[in-house]
Design a protein around this motif. Structure first.
Motif, PDB file in Angstrom:
ATOM      1  N   LYS A  70      16.777  43.976  79.008  1.00 27.84           N
ATOM      2  CA  LYS A  70      17.502  44.705  80.063  1.00 27.84           C
ATOM      3  C   LYS A  70      17.280  44.038  81.422  1.00 27.84           C
ATOM      4  O   LYS A  70      18.202  43.936  82.230  1.00 27.84           O
ATOM      5  N   LEU A  71      16.062  43.589  81.685  1.00 32.15           N
ATOM      6  CA  LEU A  71      15.775  42.906  82.952  1.00 32.15           C
ATOM      7  C   LEU A  71      16.522  41.580  83.040  1.00 32.15           C
ATOM      8  O   LEU A  71      17.050  41.224  84.097  1.00 32.15           O
ATOM      9  N   ALA A  72      16.595  40.853  81.934  1.00 35.47           N
ATOM     10  CA  ALA A  72      17.341  39.591  81.919  1.00 35.47           C
ATOM     11  C   ALA A  72      18.828  39.855  82.163  1.00 35.47           C
ATOM     12  O   ALA A  72      19.500  39.111  82.893  1.00 35.47           O
ATOM     13  N   SER A  73      19.350  40.923  81.590  1.00 34.27           N
ATOM     14  CA  SER A  73      20.743  41.305  81.816  1.00 34.27           C
ATOM     15  C   SER A  73      20.972  41.682  83.277  1.00 34.27           C
ATOM     16  O   SER A  73      21.986  41.297  83.874  1.00 34.27           O
ATOM     17  N   LEU A  74      20.027  42.403  83.862  1.00 32.23           N
ATOM     18  CA  LEU A  74      20.127  42.764  85.278  1.00 32.23           C
ATOM     19  C   LEU A  74      20.154  41.505  86.139  1.00 32.23           C
ATOM     20  O   LEU A  74      20.936  41.411  87.090  1.00 32.23           O
ATOM     21  N   GLU A  75      19.335  40.532  85.798  1.00 36.21           N
ATOM     22  CA  GLU A  75      19.310  39.254  86.527  1.00 36.21           C
ATOM     23  C   GLU A  75      20.692  38.593  86.486  1.00 36.21           C
ATOM     24  O   GLU A  75      21.184  38.090  87.496  1.00 36.21           O
ATOM     25  N   ARG A  76      21.330  38.599  85.340  1.00 37.12           N
ATOM     26  CA  ARG A  76      22.678  38.014  85.222  1.00 37.12           C
ATOM     27  C   ARG A  76      23.691  38.777  86.075  1.00 37.12           C
ATOM     28  O   ARG A  76      24.530  38.168  86.739  1.00 37.12           O
ATOM     29  N   HIS A  77      23.615  40.117  86.065  1.00 35.23           N
ATOM     30  CA  HIS A  77      24.529  40.919  86.883  1.00 35.23           C
ATOM     31  C   HIS A  77      24.327  40.638  88.375  1.00 35.23           C
ATOM     32  O   HIS A  77      25.284  40.575  89.142  1.00 35.23           O
ATOM     33  N   ILE A  78      23.085  40.479  88.774  1.00 36.21           N
ATOM     34  CA  ILE A  78      22.780  40.171  90.177  1.00 36.21           C
ATOM     35  C   ILE A  78      23.346  38.802  90.556  1.00 36.21           C
ATOM     36  O   ILE A  78      23.880  38.630  91.643  1.00 36.21           O
ATOM     37  N   GLU A  79      23.204  37.825  89.672  1.00 33.36           N
ATOM     38  CA  GLU A  79      23.747  36.486  89.945  1.00 33.36           C
ATOM     39  C   GLU A  79      25.259  36.544  90.134  1.00 33.36           C
ATOM     40  O   GLU A  79      25.802  35.907  91.041  1.00 33.36           O
ATOM     41  N   ILE A  80      25.935  37.308  89.300  1.00 32.57           N
ATOM     42  CA  ILE A  80      27.389  37.455  89.410  1.00 32.57           C
ATOM     43  C   ILE A  80      27.752  38.079  90.751  1.00 32.57           C
ATOM     44  O   ILE A  80      28.740  37.708  91.375  1.00 32.57           O
ATOM     45  N   ALA A  81      26.925  39.012  91.232  1.00 31.65           N
ATOM     46  CA  ALA A  81      27.157  39.681  92.515  1.00 31.65           C
ATOM     47  C   ALA A  81      26.667  38.829  93.693  1.00 31.65           C
ATOM     48  O   ALA A  81      26.647  39.304  94.826  1.00 31.65           O
ATOM     49  N   LYS A  82      26.257  37.587  93.400  1.00 32.29           N
ATOM     50  CA  LYS A  82      25.756  36.667  94.441  1.00 32.29           C
ATOM     51  C   LYS A  82      24.531  37.243  95.139  1.00 32.29           C
ATOM     52  O   LYS A  82      24.350  37.106  96.335  1.00 32.29           O
ATOM     53  N   GLY A  83      23.699  37.918  94.360  1.00 35.28           N
ATOM     54  CA  GLY A  83      22.510  38.546  94.927  1.00 35.28           C
ATOM     55  C   GLY A  83      21.242  37.944  94.374  1.00 35.28           C
ATOM     56  O   GLY A  83      21.243  36.855  93.800  1.00 35.28           O
ATOM     57  N   ARG A  84      20.171  38.697  94.525  1.00 37.33           N
ATOM     58  CA  ARG A  84      18.862  38.209  94.109  1.00 37.33           C
ATOM     59  C   ARG A  84      18.005  39.365  93.611  1.00 37.33           C
ATOM     60  O   ARG A  84      17.981  40.433  94.202  1.00 37.33           O
ATOM     61  N   LEU A  85      17.288  39.106  92.518  1.00 37.66           N
ATOM     62  CA  LEU A  85      16.362  40.062  91.930  1.00 37.66           C
ATOM     63  C   LEU A  85      14.968  39.470  92.027  1.00 37.66           C
ATOM     64  O   LEU A  85      14.750  38.317  91.667  1.00 37.66           O
ATOM     65  N   THR A  86      14.014  40.254  92.534  1.00 41.00           N
ATOM     66  CA  THR A  86      12.622  39.833  92.547  1.00 41.00           C
ATOM     67  C   THR A  86      11.771  40.937  91.931  1.00 41.00           C
ATOM     68  O   THR A  86      12.157  42.105  91.919  1.00 41.00           O
ATOM     69  N   LEU A  87      10.606  40.536  91.440  1.00 40.81           N
ATOM     70  CA  LEU A  87       9.661  41.459  90.829  1.00 40.81           C
ATOM     71  C   LEU A  87       8.334  41.324  91.559  1.00 40.81           C
ATOM     72  O   LEU A  87       8.009  40.255  92.067  1.00 40.81           O
ATOM     73  N   CYS A  88       7.573  42.414  91.593  1.00 37.79           N
ATOM     74  CA  CYS A  88       6.255  42.325  92.206  1.00 37.79           C
ATOM     75  C   CYS A  88       5.283  43.278  91.539  1.00 37.79           C
ATOM     76  O   CYS A  88       5.687  44.169  90.795  1.00 37.79           O
ATOM     77  N   ARG A  89       4.009  43.028  91.838  1.00 41.06           N
ATOM     78  CA  ARG A  89       2.894  43.879  91.433  1.00 41.06           C
ATOM     79  C   ARG A  89       2.789  44.062  89.916  1.00 41.06           C
ATOM     80  O   ARG A  89       2.526  45.151  89.433  1.00 41.06           O
TER      81      ARG A  89
END
Length: 120
Positions: A70-89
């Motif tokens: 699901k996180l990998a899929s979210l990363e792909r959706h963010i890329e399509i939206a020309k955005g960025r996903l980061t994770l922390c902690r």
């Protein structure tokens, strides 16, 4: 932006970045919960217009392989939206999980919220 109630997420907007904490999600294994969490995360992009998302894993100890997908899929959706996903902690167990699966190559991972927000 109007307040949004999520079942599994706590959302805080920090200068246009969706900072997300997980509620009662120490163990993300149960299929129905994973599906709901995935839908809520995707809605941040599709329904709320976020293109910058920071996921704070301080309340999460374990993830299932389905949740990683699901996180990998979210990363792909963010890329399509020309955005960025980061994770922390990510705790030591989660960090090992990401390293073993080579997910540290897919995601930008930070030690704390502040450095992750600055990365945007």
């Amino acid at each position: 932006m109007a307040a949004t109630n999520f079942k599994h997420l706590v959302l805080k907007d920090v200068d246009g970045v969706a900072v997300v904490n997980f509620i009662n999600a120490q163990l993300m294994f149960e299929t129905s919960n994973v599906e709901e969490i995935g839908s809520e995360l995707n809605s941040l992009i599709s329904d709320h217009g976020y293109s910058k998302i920071l996921l704070d894993f301080s309340n999460v100890q374990y993830l299932s392989s389905t949740m990683l997908a699901k996180l990998a899929s979210l990363e792909r959706h963010i890329e399509i939206a020309k955005g960025r996903l980061t994770l922390c902690r990510l705790g030591p167990i989660l960090m090992d999980t990401f390293r073993i699966g080579h997910f540290e190559r897919v995601f930008s991972i930070y030690d704390d919220v502040e450095s992750a927000i600055r990365s945007f």
